[in-house]
Scaffold this active site. Sequence first.
Site, PDB file in Angstrom:
ATOM      1  N   ASP A 181      -0.937  19.563 -40.595  1.00 52.60           N
ATOM      2  CA  ASP A 181      -0.279  18.326 -41.034  1.00 52.60           C
ATOM      3  C   ASP A 181       0.260  18.434 -42.454  1.00 52.60           C
ATOM      4  OD1 ASP A 181      -0.934  17.168 -38.641  1.00 52.60           O
ATOM      5  OD2 ASP A 181      -1.914  15.418 -39.508  1.00 52.60           O
ATOM      6  N   GLY A 207       4.063   4.213 -33.869  1.00 52.60           N
ATOM      7  CA  GLY A 207       3.842   2.967 -33.136  1.00 52.60           C
ATOM      8  C   GLY A 207       4.609   1.768 -33.635  1.00 52.60           C
ATOM      9  N   ARG A 222      -3.597  21.227 -33.479  1.00 50.42           N
ATOM     10  CA  ARG A 222      -3.288  20.412 -34.645  1.00 50.42           C
ATOM     11  C   ARG A 222      -4.462  20.544 -35.618  1.00 50.42           C
ATOM     12  NH1 ARG A 222      -4.253  14.161 -35.900  1.00 50.42           N
ATOM     13  NH2 ARG A 222      -2.989  13.998 -37.769  1.00 50.42           N
ATOM     14  N   GLU A 255       4.869  15.289 -31.962  1.00 51.20           N
ATOM     15  CA  GLU A 255       4.140  16.331 -32.684  1.00 51.20           C
ATOM     16  C   GLU A 255       3.666  17.440 -31.746  1.00 51.20           C
ATOM     17  OE1 GLU A 255       1.672  14.086 -36.000  1.00 51.20           O
ATOM     18  OE2 GLU A 255       2.039  12.799 -34.270  1.00 51.20           O
ATOM     19  N   GLY A 303      -2.015   4.542 -39.310  1.00 50.38           N
ATOM     20  CA  GLY A 303      -1.838   5.270 -40.558  1.00 50.38           C
ATOM     21  C   GLY A 303      -0.343   5.385 -40.784  1.00 50.38           C
TER      22      GLY A 303
END
Length: 405
Positions: free
Chosen positions: A147, A330, A90, A383, A211
């Site tokens: 990302d 979340g 990532r 992801e 986030g």
Amino acid sequence: MKILVVNCGSSSVKYQFIDMKGEKVLCKGLAERVGIEGSRLVHKVNEDKHVIEKPMKDHEEALKLILETLLDREIGVIRDLSEISAVGHRVVHGAERFASSILIDEEVMKVLEENIHLAPLHNPPNIMGIKAVQKLLPQVPNVGVFDTAFHQSMPRKAFLYPLPYEFYEKYRIRRYGFHGTSHRYVSKRAAEILGRDYYDFKVITCHLGNGASIAAIRHGKSIDTSMGFTPLEGLVMGTRSGDIDPAIVIYMQQNLSIPVEEVYNILNKKSGVLGLSKLSSDMRDIEDAAESGNEMAQLALEIYIYRIAKYIGAYTAAMNGVDAIVFTAGVGENSPYVREKVCDYLGFLGVKIDRNLNNMKGVERIVSTPDSRVAILIVPTNEELVIARDTKQIVESGIKELKLF
């Protein structure tokens, strides 16, 4: 083919080891407090958790311990490092150069290092992780999954800021967007669940974690997203302010004599739900406090939910309609209250949710009623699986880049 997926943070290394035959997670874990006293590795195989407390001075030592653990006779899952076919990384920021997942070579590393200034907190540990794997597993191919890449399909009208154009030309100041790998996964998965053609589908994806960001995805392409030049823009988040009047920053410096570094710290680490509630950045704490009558927690929740609903309305207009809205991460996956209150704003779209389905936890599902004009879904993000799939496709096909759109 077995693929190791690596996500390096400033003081952590998160990993999953996936057998792509059946896409089974053989093990996963987290090396935490890397470079800090008290470092340890938490390694999970199925439901069994193993904790290894050992000093790890840097990312290379952390990855070395992870590889040793994969080989361990008792808690490991391989007999030889040759079983690792490839490593997928990532990488937070790919700038404009990377609109694809890519096989990492010297040229790619050079570009990553040239763009550290765009993500000074995130890209350096990503780069350290890649270099460590290249040293520890020199014969194994490495793939970078960015990302920002999925959002490179945004049109200029969405990604340009109304600043003097030279700021874009000279310094590449523009909207980049983040959480792209998550938005890509859940939007595709939503189309699959609904039996829709992904390339004839309008979906708004809400990645709501500490986030948080929202993306408008039309016909398989991201056309807009709430995070911008940095992950600070957009929604109210756990500790980040999201959208504010830029002049507030100048006011804080000039009139309140707050140094620029502290302003940055306030906006990123002391604002959002934490700043509004004076209590916590954790939505579970905020919901509990609000239910107990804490007025500041109630206010923080109202502002948080209102901002999400505003963005959904704006992106519905940007796409001239919407077929589905997806909640993930979340808060998105685990807060029936947030989902319900956001959907209460969306009656004008014909949104109707089934409260019984909405109140269930931890299951991928449709929570809208059969007569809702817009489908509402909960899709747990994955992801790591996207990174593993991209890595497999690049390595097996012998290509350098995997185009995302």
